[in-house]
Design a protein around this motif. Structure first.
Motif, short mmCIF file in Angstrom:
data_model
loop_
_atom_site.label_atom_id
_atom_site.label_comp_id
_atom_site.label_asym_id
_atom_site.label_seq_id
_atom_site.Cartn_x
_atom_site.Cartn_y
_atom_site.Cartn_z
N ASN A 234 0.82 -1.22 0.00
CA ASN A 234 0.00 0.00 0.00
C ASN A 234 0.85 1.26 0.00
O ASN A 234 0.34 2.34 -0.22
CB ASN A 234 -0.88 0.04 1.26
CG ASN A 234 -2.03 -0.95 1.17
OD1 ASN A 234 -2.22 -1.58 0.13
ND2 ASN A 234 -2.79 -1.09 2.25
N HIS A 235 2.15 1.11 0.29
CA HIS A 235 2.98 2.30 0.53
C HIS A 235 3.77 2.69 -0.71
O HIS A 235 3.88 1.92 -1.67
CB HIS A 235 3.91 2.04 1.71
CG HIS A 235 3.13 1.85 2.98
ND1 HIS A 235 2.94 2.85 3.90
CD2 HIS A 235 2.47 0.78 3.47
CE1 HIS A 235 2.19 2.39 4.89
NE2 HIS A 235 1.89 1.13 4.65
N ASN A 236 4.35 3.88 -0.62
CA ASN A 236 5.11 4.39 -1.77
C ASN A 236 6.46 4.93 -1.35
O ASN A 236 6.77 6.10 -1.55
CB ASN A 236 4.30 5.48 -2.49
CG ASN A 236 3.58 4.89 -3.68
OD1 ASN A 236 4.12 4.02 -4.39
ND2 ASN A 236 2.37 5.35 -3.91
N CYS A 237 7.28 4.09 -0.77
CA CYS A 237 8.64 4.50 -0.44
C CYS A 237 9.33 4.73 -1.79
O CYS A 237 9.28 3.85 -2.67
CB CYS A 237 9.34 3.41 0.35
SG CYS A 237 8.41 2.99 1.84
N VAL A 238 9.97 5.89 -1.95
CA VAL A 238 10.40 6.27 -3.30
C VAL A 238 11.54 5.41 -3.84
O VAL A 238 11.76 5.34 -5.04
CB VAL A 238 10.77 7.77 -3.40
CG1 VAL A 238 9.65 8.66 -2.89
CG2 VAL A 238 12.06 8.09 -2.68
N ILE A 239 12.28 4.75 -2.95
CA ILE A 239 13.42 3.95 -3.40
C ILE A 239 13.05 2.48 -3.64
O ILE A 239 13.91 1.67 -3.95
CB ILE A 239 14.54 4.00 -2.34
CG1 ILE A 239 13.94 3.67 -0.99
CG2 ILE A 239 15.24 5.34 -2.33
CD1 ILE A 239 14.89 3.09 -0.02
N CYS A 240 11.78 2.15 -3.50
CA CYS A 240 11.40 0.72 -3.49
C CYS A 240 10.78 0.26 -4.80
O CYS A 240 9.79 0.83 -5.28
CB CYS A 240 10.42 0.48 -2.34
SG CYS A 240 9.85 -1.22 -2.28
N GLY A 241 11.34 -0.82 -5.33
CA GLY A 241 10.82 -1.41 -6.56
C GLY A 241 9.63 -2.33 -6.30
O GLY A 241 9.14 -3.01 -7.21
N GLY A 242 9.15 -2.33 -5.05
CA GLY A 242 7.96 -3.12 -4.73
C GLY A 242 6.91 -2.22 -4.11
O GLY A 242 6.04 -2.68 -3.36
N SER A 243 6.98 -0.93 -4.43
CA SER A 243 6.01 0.03 -3.89
C SER A 243 4.70 -0.07 -4.67
O SER A 243 4.65 -0.71 -5.74
CB SER A 243 6.56 1.45 -3.99
OG SER A 243 6.69 1.79 -5.36
N ASN A 244 3.70 0.61 -4.18
CA ASN A 244 2.41 0.62 -4.86
C ASN A 244 2.57 1.12 -6.30
O ASN A 244 2.06 0.52 -7.25
CB ASN A 244 1.46 1.53 -4.07
CG ASN A 244 0.04 1.32 -4.46
OD1 ASN A 244 -0.40 1.89 -5.45
ND2 ASN A 244 -0.67 0.47 -3.73
N ILE A 313 6.68 -3.55 10.91
CA ILE A 313 5.60 -2.56 10.91
C ILE A 313 6.05 -1.40 10.02
O ILE A 313 7.19 -1.00 10.06
CB ILE A 313 5.23 -2.08 12.34
CG1 ILE A 313 6.47 -1.68 13.15
CG2 ILE A 313 4.43 -3.13 13.08
CD1 ILE A 313 6.14 -1.03 14.50
N PHE A 314 5.11 -0.94 9.19
CA PHE A 314 5.46 0.11 8.23
C PHE A 314 5.23 1.51 8.80
O PHE A 314 5.58 2.51 8.19
CB PHE A 314 4.65 -0.06 6.94
CG PHE A 314 4.96 -1.34 6.18
CD1 PHE A 314 6.15 -2.03 6.39
CD2 PHE A 314 4.08 -1.83 5.23
CE1 PHE A 314 6.44 -3.19 5.68
CE2 PHE A 314 4.35 -2.98 4.51
CZ PHE A 314 5.54 -3.67 4.74
N ARG A 315 4.58 1.57 9.98
CA ARG A 315 4.34 2.85 10.65
C ARG A 315 4.20 2.55 12.13
O ARG A 315 4.02 1.36 12.51
CB ARG A 315 3.08 3.51 10.09
CG ARG A 315 1.87 2.61 10.20
CD ARG A 315 0.62 3.18 9.55
NE ARG A 315 -0.41 2.13 9.42
CZ ARG A 315 -1.26 1.79 10.37
NH1 ARG A 315 -1.24 2.38 11.54
NH2 ARG A 315 -2.14 0.81 10.17
S1 SF4 Z 1 7.55 -2.94 0.41
FE1 SF4 Z 1 8.39 -1.89 2.23
S2 SF4 Z 1 9.90 -0.47 1.40
FE2 SF4 Z 1 8.58 -1.08 -0.31
S3 SF4 Z 1 6.97 0.52 -0.42
FE3 SF4 Z 1 6.20 -1.16 0.83
S4 SF4 Z 1 6.71 -0.51 2.93
FE4 SF4 Z 1 7.97 0.71 1.56
#
Ligand code: SF4
Ligand code: B12
Length: 568
Positions: A234-244, A313-315
């Motif tokens: 559900n999240h959008n961490c800008v460095i992540c290739g598995g983000s939303n 936990i993401f938050r």
């Molecule tokens: S998989 Fe982890 S690092 Fe990637 S967007 Fe989701 S919470 Fe962030």
């Protein structure tokens, strides 16, 4: 040797890493695997289990693990002995760009009649380029390839063209690239990952081969298992290739799909049958909503959980949630990744919470009886300067003071390395996030992996740090954090000395590599023993990730027996 319909292979990051001078650096300090990245994607177990249920015989061979475990292990010889009409190779993590393609070449060398299919996130991103290698016949795109792979196997078995296999890209008879739409993106994953560990144990029995299925070096000593909660994020961490955003961009997944609390609980129960080791629940269980998280905890409470549970936990989490978790899984472990101490940097990286809320979560978790709380920081973020990284270590001191040196609090820092994930927001929109992308093609990444130092492998710089600064600052931050941990008794003086030696020796070797120049192969070869000595040292960060297992072991014998006797 029992017949296999499909052999799934996991390659090392570089083939053959045992012959090259490679100073890996702290690129895998924060994950259980070594810098060879010998851990295979869990999806291989899921694929194997799904296909076995469909009547196929599937074998997983962790070539990287075997090559790492023994310098005498001859991967070519083993590949030559294996035989199947279809070989699958994961190019999931970009770090395997070199090894995965080289293993495909070896497969074709020994088995020119067999077909080779690649899959995983990086394969999905680079599928067109992959098909330019003559050794690769198919690429299956997507985050859920169980059913498409079954259909591909059927086509291969019957000698039919794979025109109707969803998510498939391939070369047709005339050598033209064909790609079917990435249309298989299930929004219900109830029928996959039903009991993947059972399938792994079955494979050990069938092939009398435990060594090829061990997920990473040291796993038999520390048999941590994983339970997945979702596909997507559900999240959008800008460095992540598995983000939303990344899932939307190249995996065609608009919405995260979650496993039901019942299925997650079933996995935990099943693992408890063969392992006393800790179970890592991957993905914040609150992602699908607090109701689902509570439902899961209620089921676990009814079932009883024997293993230690580790969760990310993401938050920040509420005190109430943490108490409930503690009641279900005493001695639970938690992980959070604020990335930086500076909320502005954190926000620029796509995470939006305050230090106050995070510290309250740590306090509540420790009060509730948490066995260990890992806090992960990272180097290589938007808006992060070398000074800011060192201030993150100062913040670690603040945390240690605030929590009176509580040994359950584990603070870790590592680089965003070797690659910024292709598909991540920062990779796709570098100017917006302050990145400069140095490698764009798959082949560029493959060649970069052969560089003598991890500094030359990095595929990015930021507006705030060059590659050199990312490396220098990472080393400085690890050194400072090591001293801090030694001061608070979190690591032994011996461990601190080893870690200091490792970092200082690496810095020295980096200077030697600079003097020699990256292309002087002869002189670089002479540095191999020194590089290997540094690479061989385990980072204390990694040791800290392991919970003491004492004499607890896998209950393999019982599992194998129940399997053989068909009593499961
Ligand atoms: S998989 Fe982890 S690092 Fe990637 S967007 Fe989701 S919470 Fe962030
Ligand atoms: C859980 C996870 C981990 C776990 C791994 C557990 C495991 N063994 O799989 C841990 C924490 C150990 C980990 C480590 C790393 N990770 Co990680 N991880 C994830 C995460 C959060 C979830 C993945 C997931 O749930 N998968 C579900 C499982 C069941 O499916 P799967 O393994 O993906 O397999 C399916 C498909 O990918 C495909 N498939 C995969 N392989 C193959 C092979 C064939 C032949 C076929 C046909 C299909 C196929 O089909 C499978 C079944 O449907 C993702 C982010 C995300 N939101 O997805 C990042 C992610 C995958 N990881 C990433 C990275 C970079 C890493 C590290 C390299 C980080 C580092 N520098 O240390 C290491 C690599 C470790 C190693 N190999 O040794 C990046 C990958 C970006 C990229 N393209 O390279 C991601 C996208 C995001 C991130 N930055 O964390 N990771």
């Amino acid at each position: 040797m029992p017949r296999s319909d499909l052999i799934l292979l996991h390659a090392p990051h570089v083939y053959d890493f045992r012959r090259k001078t490679l100073l890996y650096g702290p690129v895998s300090d924060l994950v259980p695997a070594s810098p060879v990245f010998e851990m295979y994607p869990f999806g291989l177990a899921s694929l194997a289990e799904y296909l076995e249920r469909a009547g196929y015989r599937v074998r997983i061979v962790n070539l990287a693990g075997r090559m790492l475990a023994s310098k005498d292990f001859d991967a070519g010889k083993m590949l030559c002995k294996l035989n199947a009409p279809l070989f699958g190779i994961d190019l999931h993590w970009m770090v395997h760009a070199h090894g995965a393609v080289e293993v495909a070449k070896l497969v074709k060398k020994y088995h020119p009649e067999s077909k080779v299919v690649m899959g995983g996130f990086s394969s999905s991103y680079f599928y067109k380029e992959l098909l330019h290698y003559p050794e690769i016949d198919f690429v299956l795109r997507g985050d859920s390839t169980e059913e498409p792979l079954r259909q591909l196997m059927e086509a291969v078995k019957n000698g039919q063209p794979p025109e109707s296999v969803p998510n498939l890209a391939w070369k047709d008879g005339a050598g033209r690239l064909r790609d079917n739409p990435l249309s298989h993106v299930p929004d219900d994953i109830g029928d996959i990952m039903v009991d993947p560990y059972h399938g792994m144990i079955r494979s050990v029995v069938r092939h009398h081969d435990l060594a090829s299925i061990v997920p990473f070096k040291g796993w038999l000593r520390y048999p941590v298992t994983a339970v997945f909660t979702c596909r997507g994020c559900n999240h959008n961490c800008v460095i992540c290739g598995g983000s939303n955003a990344a899932f939307k961009h190249f995996l065609n997944r608009g919405k995260t799909v979650f496993r039901s609390p019942q299925n997650i609980a079933r996995d935990i129960k099943n693992i408890g049958r063969f392992s006393h080791g800790p179970i890592f629940i991957l993905g914040d269980i609150r992602q699908p909503g607090d109701d689902k998280a509570n439902e899961l905890l209620n089921i676990l409470s009814r079932n009883g959980v024997k293993n230690q549970l580790m969760m990310e936990i993401f938050r920040p989490a509420s005190g109430e949630f943490l108490k409930k978790l503690a009641a279900v899984a005493p001695n639970f472990c938690l992980e959070i990744s604020p990335e930086s101490h500076d909320p502005e940097v954190r926000k620029a990286a796509g995470k939006h919470y305050s230090n106050e809320d995070m510290e309250q979560t740590i306090a509540d978790a420790l009060d509730a009886g948490c066995g260990r709380f890992d806090v992960f920081f990272m180097v290589g973020l938007p808006q992060q300067t070398p000074q800011s990284v060192l201030e993150t270590v100062d913040y670690c001191q603040h945390l240690l003071e605030r929590f009176k040196g509580d040994k359950r609090l584990s603070l870790l820092i590592g680089p965003l390395a070797p690659f910024l994930d292709p598909g991540s927001l920062a990779y796709e929109q570098p100017e917006r996030y302050g990145y400069r992308i140095l490698l764009r093609t798959l082949e560029e990444h493959r060649q970069a992996l052969l560089a003598p130092s991890w500094r030359f492998t990095l595929n990015y710089e930021t507006r705030w740090m060059t590659r050199q600064q990312i490396m220098d600052t990472t080393y400085q931050a690890i050194l400072r954090l090591t001293r801090l941990k030694a001061k608070y008794g979190h690591i032994s003086p011996q461990m601190a000395r080893t870690q200091e030696w490792r970092i200082n020796a690496a810095i020295e070797l980096e200077q030697r590599i600079d003097q020699i120049g990256p292309d002087n192969t002869g002189e670089l070869e002479a540095l191999k023993p020194q590089a290997d000595k540094i690479n061989a040292l385990r980072a204390n960060e990694r040791d800290e990730l392991e919970m003491p297992m004492g004499l607890r072991k896998l209950k393999f014998v019982r599992s194998l027996w129940s399997l053989v006797a068909g009593r499961r």
